[in-house]
Design an enzyme around this catalytic site. Structure first.
Site, PDB file in Angstrom:
ATOM      1  N   ASP A 166       0.809  -1.220   0.000  1.00  0.00           N
ATOM      2  CA  ASP A 166       0.000   0.000   0.000  1.00  0.00           C
ATOM      3  C   ASP A 166       0.845   1.274   0.000  1.00  0.00           C
ATOM      4  O   ASP A 166       0.384   2.330  -0.379  1.00  0.00           O
ATOM      5  CB  ASP A 166      -0.920   0.039   1.229  1.00  0.00           C
ATOM      6  CG  ASP A 166      -1.800  -1.181   1.293  1.00  0.00           C
ATOM      7  OD1 ASP A 166      -1.963  -1.824   0.233  1.00  0.00           O
ATOM      8  OD2 ASP A 166      -2.311  -1.487   2.377  1.00  0.00           O
ATOM      9  N   PRO A 174       8.989  -7.895   1.974  1.00  0.00           N
ATOM     10  CA  PRO A 174       7.612  -7.585   2.350  1.00  0.00           C
ATOM     11  C   PRO A 174       7.551  -6.882   3.700  1.00  0.00           C
ATOM     12  O   PRO A 174       8.457  -7.005   4.511  1.00  0.00           O
ATOM     13  CB  PRO A 174       6.955  -8.962   2.430  1.00  0.00           C
ATOM     14  CG  PRO A 174       8.075  -9.902   2.678  1.00  0.00           C
ATOM     15  CD  PRO A 174       9.298  -9.311   2.056  1.00  0.00           C
ATOM     16  N   HIS A 229       4.749  -6.883   5.998  1.00  0.00           N
ATOM     17  CA  HIS A 229       3.853  -7.342   7.058  1.00  0.00           C
ATOM     18  C   HIS A 229       4.623  -7.987   8.199  1.00  0.00           C
ATOM     19  O   HIS A 229       5.712  -8.507   8.006  1.00  0.00           O
ATOM     20  CB  HIS A 229       2.838  -8.336   6.499  1.00  0.00           C
ATOM     21  CG  HIS A 229       2.019  -7.758   5.401  1.00  0.00           C
ATOM     22  ND1 HIS A 229       1.071  -6.787   5.615  1.00  0.00           N
ATOM     23  CD2 HIS A 229       2.028  -7.979   4.080  1.00  0.00           C
ATOM     24  CE1 HIS A 229       0.523  -6.451   4.468  1.00  0.00           C
ATOM     25  NE2 HIS A 229       1.085  -7.148   3.509  1.00  0.00           N
ATOM     26  N   ASP A 262       1.769  13.337  -4.149  1.00  0.00           N
ATOM     27  CA  ASP A 262       0.801  13.837  -5.130  1.00  0.00           C
ATOM     28  C   ASP A 262      -0.625  13.761  -4.593  1.00  0.00           C
ATOM     29  O   ASP A 262      -1.490  14.553  -4.956  1.00  0.00           O
ATOM     30  CB  ASP A 262       0.929  13.066  -6.452  1.00  0.00           C
ATOM     31  CG  ASP A 262       0.842  11.555  -6.252  1.00  0.00           C
ATOM     32  OD1 ASP A 262       1.489  11.040  -5.317  1.00  0.00           O
ATOM     33  OD2 ASP A 262       0.109  10.899  -7.027  1.00  0.00           O
ATOM     34  N   LEU A 301       7.683 -44.363  25.408  1.00  0.00           N
ATOM     35  CA  LEU A 301       6.427 -43.753  25.845  1.00  0.00           C
ATOM     36  C   LEU A 301       6.179 -43.988  27.326  1.00  0.00           C
ATOM     37  O   LEU A 301       6.744 -44.919  27.912  1.00  0.00           O
ATOM     38  CB  LEU A 301       5.257 -44.343  25.050  1.00  0.00           C
ATOM     39  CG  LEU A 301       5.202 -44.017  23.563  1.00  0.00           C
ATOM     40  CD1 LEU A 301       4.125 -44.864  22.890  1.00  0.00           C
ATOM     41  CD2 LEU A 301       4.931 -42.539  23.356  1.00  0.00           C
ATOM     42  N   SER A 329      11.030 -47.885  33.399  1.00  0.00           N
ATOM     43  CA  SER A 329      11.480 -47.964  34.788  1.00  0.00           C
ATOM     44  C   SER A 329      11.610 -49.414  35.241  1.00  0.00           C
ATOM     45  O   SER A 329      12.576 -49.794  35.902  1.00  0.00           O
ATOM     46  CB  SER A 329      10.504 -47.217  35.698  1.00  0.00           C
ATOM     47  OG  SER A 329      10.510 -45.855  35.371  1.00  0.00           O
ATOM     48  N   SER A 346      11.860 -38.701  27.560  1.00  0.00           N
ATOM     49  CA  SER A 346      12.758 -37.925  26.674  1.00  0.00           C
ATOM     50  C   SER A 346      12.306 -37.985  25.219  1.00  0.00           C
ATOM     51  O   SER A 346      12.937 -38.624  24.395  1.00  0.00           O
ATOM     52  CB  SER A 346      14.217 -38.372  26.831  1.00  0.00           C
ATOM     53  OG  SER A 346      14.344 -39.775  26.818  1.00  0.00           O
TER      54      SER A 346
END
Lengths: 645, 307
Positions: free
Chosen positions: A40, A118, A120, A174, A483, A489, A556
């Site tokens: 713009d 740009p 933005h 202008d 998992l 353990s 982990s």
């Protein structure tokens, strides 16, 4: 409309005396600048105008420009200069620029490279990229709108990247009837803001990209404006290289040139200063000194070897130098003036601009490139984030895409540097994700942290080898990962029992237990998980230093952190044990009832449910708990441990 | 207006800065890549690249081979210079011709865009994969074409040699990220920031040898669909009524001779060439047929792995 007589003279010279023209062109200097503003603001139009008025557009391009202007342009039947500049197909469709594009034009005095980026906020990283190589920034303001949030953002970023020449182009004059008062108001607003963020000086020019006022030449429409036209200023303004040339000599060694035993040259780009044969130099970080013997370049065709040697070289030149003495010097070292060497440190305060979708996590190791050094670095502490729109400082732990923060950063070895302010080549760095290899951040060093200068590593007489030998074993870290509910353990516990029975000295660090004490201040966000693993890694490392066989059982979930711990230890001491249990099976077992809670949404950031588990790629040992019992798995692991090494 | 305050020997000209930048880039690649190669097309940009490589590593020869992805349809004068240039530089020259294209006899007369796809795009991918090159120098410049204006100096390619313009690595200062995973590679463009004028001027200043076809001379030609084509060897296919006509011509770019348009010219020296270029009204790529298909054709080709 402004008359482009400057260009006309050049044309005449080309036609009448090409040799004179070439002589002139040969001696032009180079100015790199960035234009900041939104679509713009008429940014592309302004660049298109510069290219067009300096005759950088050929007839065929012009023909296609005229056709495109009528078809997709925004200027009715007139030429839409913005179309010259919009590059990629996707951008043309969207009508915005989404990356950094580089444009070229030349006048009688200079050649110019324009970084077009740009405006933005979501393209902050692109702007930072374009600004990093710019000597000057043209910040566009729409005369009808005045200083906007984005003006502040653009100015802040340019200043942050060390651009010392700022031009405020008040565009679309202008459309406000070339009104002096409108212009003065904007300049006054901007001056207040600029002072706040530390911009000492700037030049404001009233322009119209569309009509060409004050672009190439002074416009009759603004008789009240007594400054230069934009292009005049671009031709006259001082270059950053002039400043760098006056600093002490510094050159990062890129490559050691060793064609035979009689020649050892050190190649690099001179970051600052001037060098001549006979000058005393110091190699960092070693601190060894010598003198420059030769500055070697390729002799012209047919000339003798040595004829290409230079009597001096200055900042900005790529050279190969030889030294009078045989001293150690390799890629990553800095050769500097002996009496003004740069500092060497491994902890810094720096501003970080984050450029990746995946957020920055303090504690996570990243690859770092600074000068010609490739290192490992972690952000140890995020001091505060800066809001690029308001300049507000807020505390934070993570940093997302386009975020800017002042951080402490620590490297795995000492590195020669200068502050970014002094020299971007030795004070600017990038951070790279070690898994994807993407460039994730840009950084600018402020200064070294004093603690890195004052805390030295204490050498201990009873070595880690001696500790282990006394226990008649080799130190190891068995890192169980998998998992929740996979059986880590349980299996680790069984393994330790077996080791104990074998007379081995061991210790089991359990995830849940550690979270009751050492890590009780940590939660389960990604950032906390990284810190959790870092601390456990450090503790485990101390225990291996004591000669122990350490077992850890932590989910982990991230490859990067497992890799981090692996690299804390000598090779072959880290044994990754992947307890491979499919999610369905772990969830079915649900020993602690956690999966149920997570599925019900009562537990956030649960691995496997709403937080990822990154599978190990090169685990030394994998046990599948669907096919094996815990006892069998433990037996297998012990077997592998002692067979393997 | 007075001239810019004194250009002294203590200030670098734009060509000196561009030269220093290109040398810096080449050295970074050699320091960080495992198996680099320099694409060599025998054109003027390649000539400059080769010269810069010699300068960057002098007194060592450039520590990588040259790779020419051949289509068998280049001008004879290009083949002659190719051999000489590699020999003079003390570098190994690898010539790759896509075996599939050889077998099928792919040529620009019968096969249209397939000619470029198979010989160049596919041929290049084959050569890079076959030799395991993880970094390939190219002579592309950002001023040539809009899509190139956005390409990085270190342009990352996937295992399939594809380019993703939306997912390029940010490139700051003179820090280049050369890291990649196994199978991936980078294309590196050390003369990204040079313009066509810079190239010509640099050749002029350094007496760099280029293919004589860039200089005007009387040559046998045929005019077809507005393009002047040179009859370079006996494989040229005349259409009905066509006869070779001698014209004083030269070439602004060099590719496969049946696809490369010549310009009528009397420019026989470098300054004359430069003069003609500056006063001319068509841009450089106009002479090549490849770009005319559609507006965004170059970007599309690059996504597929064309250099």
């Amino acid at each position: 409309m402004a008359d482009s007589e400057v260009i006309y003279e050049t044309d005449a010279l080309i036609a009448e005396d090409i040799d004179a023209y070439l002589e002139q062109h040969q001696h032009k200097s180079l100015l790199r600048f960035i234009t900041c503003g939104s679509v713009d603001d008429g940014k592309s139009t302004l660049i298109g105008r510069l290219l067009y008025d300096s005759k950088m557009i050929f007839e065929d391009q012009l023909a296609s420009l005229e056709a495109d202007s009528k078809q997709v342009g925004t200027q009715g039947q007139d030429i839409d200069f913005a179309l010259l500049v919009d590059g990629l197909a996707a951008e043309r469709e969207q009508g915005i620029t989404i990356d950094v594009a580089y444009r070229f034009f030349a006048t009688e005095k200079r050649k110019f490279i324009v970084a077009d980026t740009p405006g933005h906020e979501q393209y902050t990283r692109n702007m930072v990229t374009g600004a990093s190589t710019a000597d000057l920034a043209v910040i566009l303001i729409d005369a009808r709108k005045g200083v906007l949030t984005q003006t502040r953002r653009h100015s802040y970023l340019c200043h942050l990247l060390g651009i010392r020449n700022i031009v405020l182009a008040v565009n679309k004059m202008d459309l406000v009837d070339y009104d002096k008062a409108a212009f003065d108001d904007i300049v006054s607003d901007y001056r207040d803001f600029a002072a706040e963020i530390g911009i000492e000086d700037f030049l404001a020019v009233p322009v119209s990209g569309l009509k060409g006022d004050n672009i190439i030449a002074k416009s009759d429409a603004t008789p009240w404006y007594d400054g230069p036209a934009l292009l005049d200023h671009l031709e006259m303004v001082g270059l950053d290289f002039d400043r760098r040339r006056k600093q002490p000599f510094r050159m990062a060694v890129q490559w050691v040139n060793r064609p035979n035993l009689d020649f050892r040259g050190f190649s690099g780009l001179i970051a600052s200063g001037r060098i001549a044969p006979g000058d005393a130099v110091r190699v960092l970080p070693s601190g060894k000194t010598s003198t420059v013997a030769r500055i070697v370049t390729m002799p012209a065709l047919g000339a003798a070897e040595g004829d290409g040697d230079l009597d001096h070289a200055i900042a900005g030149q790529s050279v190969t130098i030889t030294l009078a003495d045989e001293i150690d010097c390799s890629r990553g070292d800095v050769i500097a003036a002996a009496d003004a060497p740069p500092e060497v440190a491994d902890q810094f305060e720096a501003t970080i601009v984050w450029m990746a979708d995946e957020p920055m996590l303090p504690g996570r190791p990243y690859a770092m490139k600074i000068g010609t050094n490739n290192l490992r670095a972690t952000i140890t502490d995020e001091k505060y984030q800066v809001n690029v729109n308001t300049m507000e400082k807020t505390p934070g732990k993570e940093l997302g895409l386009n975020g800017i923060a002042v951080c402490n950063i620590s490297t795995d070895k000492p590195v020669p540097f200068t502050s970014y302010d002094d020299n971007p080549d030795l004070g600017g760095f990038i951070l790279i994700d070690r898994i994807t290899n993407a460039t994730v951040a840009a950084g600018m060093i402020h200064f070294a942290l004093r603690r890195s200068q004052n805390i030295h590593w204490q050498a201990i007489d009873v070595t880690r080898e001696a500790h282990a030998e006394q226990k008649n074993q080799k130190a190891k870290l068995l890192w169980f990962t998998g998992l929740s509910g996979s059986g880590k353990s349980t299996i680790a516990n069984l393994v330790e029992k077996k080791l104990h029975a074998l007379g081995k000295h061991s210790f089991l660090l359990d995830g849940d237990n550690v979270r009751h004490g050492l890590n009780r201040d940590l939660g389960f966000t990604d950032a906390d998980r990284v810190e959790n693993i870092r601390r456990v890694g450090e503790v485990a490392k101390l225990m291996t230093d004591a000669g122990l066989i350490v077992l850890t059982a932590f989910i982990s979930p991230f490859r990067a952190e497992r890799q981090m711990v692996r690299q804390m230890l000598p090779e072959s001491e880290f044994i990754e044990v992947f307890v491979d249990t499919p999610l369905e099976v772990a969830e079915q077992r649900d020993v602690k009832g956690l999966y149920k809670k997570a599925r019900a949404g009562e537990l956030k950031n649960f691995t496997g449910i709403d937080s990822p588990y990154e599978l190990p790629e090169n685990a030394e040992i994998t046990v599948n708990t669907v096919e094996m019992t815990a006892e069998e798995a433990a037996e297998y692991i012990v077997e592998q441990m002692f067979n393997g090494s | 207006m007075t001239a810019e305050a004194g250009l002294t020997p203590e200030r670098l000209t734009h060509l000196e800065r561009l030269e220093a930048e290109a040398i810096h880039i080449m050295r970074e690649v050699v320091a960080e890549a495992e198996n680099p190669v320099m694409m060599y097309s025998v054109g003027k940009d390649s000539a400059v690249m080769l010269h810069l490589a010699k300068m960057a590593f002098y007194p060592s020869p450039p520590p990588f081979p040259l790779l020419h992805v051949d289509t068998t349809w280049k001008f004879q004068a290009m083949y002659a210079l190719r051999e000489k240039a590699a020999k003079d530089a003390g570098m190994e020259l690898i010539v790759h011709r896509n075996p599939e294209a050889v077998e099928k006899g792919i040529n620009p007369f019968d096969h249209g865009s397939l000619h470029t796809d198979l010989w160049k795009t596919e041929g290049l991918k084959q050569a890079l994969t076959a030799h395991g090159f993880d970094a390939a120098f190219g002579g592309a410049r950002r001023d040539e074409e809009k899509a190139r204006a956005k390409e990085r100096v270190f342009s990352f390619r996937t295992e399939n040699h594809g380019w993703d313009p939306k997912n390029q690595r940010p490139e700051l200062w003179s820090l280049y990220n050369a890291r990649k995973n196994k199978g991936e590679s980078v294309r590196v463009f050390p003369i990204s920031n040079w313009t066509e004028l810079d190239i010509w001027q640099y050749i002029h200043l350094n007496n760099i040898e280029i293919v004589p076809l860039y200089f005007s001379a009387p040559r046998p030609t045929v005019e077809r669909e507005g393009m002047i084509l040179m009859v370079d060897d006996e494989r040229f296919r005349f259409e009905d009524g066509e006869e070779p006509v001698e014209r004083s011509i030269r070439f602004r770019t060099l590719g496969c001779y049946p696809l490369t348009g010549a310009v009528e010219s009397e420019a026989a020296t470098l300054p004359q060439i430069i003069q003609e270029m500056l006063l001319t009204t068509t841009s450089e790529r106009e002479g090549r047929a490849i770009d005319h298909d559609q507006a965004a054709s170059m970007e599309k080709k690059k996504r597929e792995g064309y250099f």
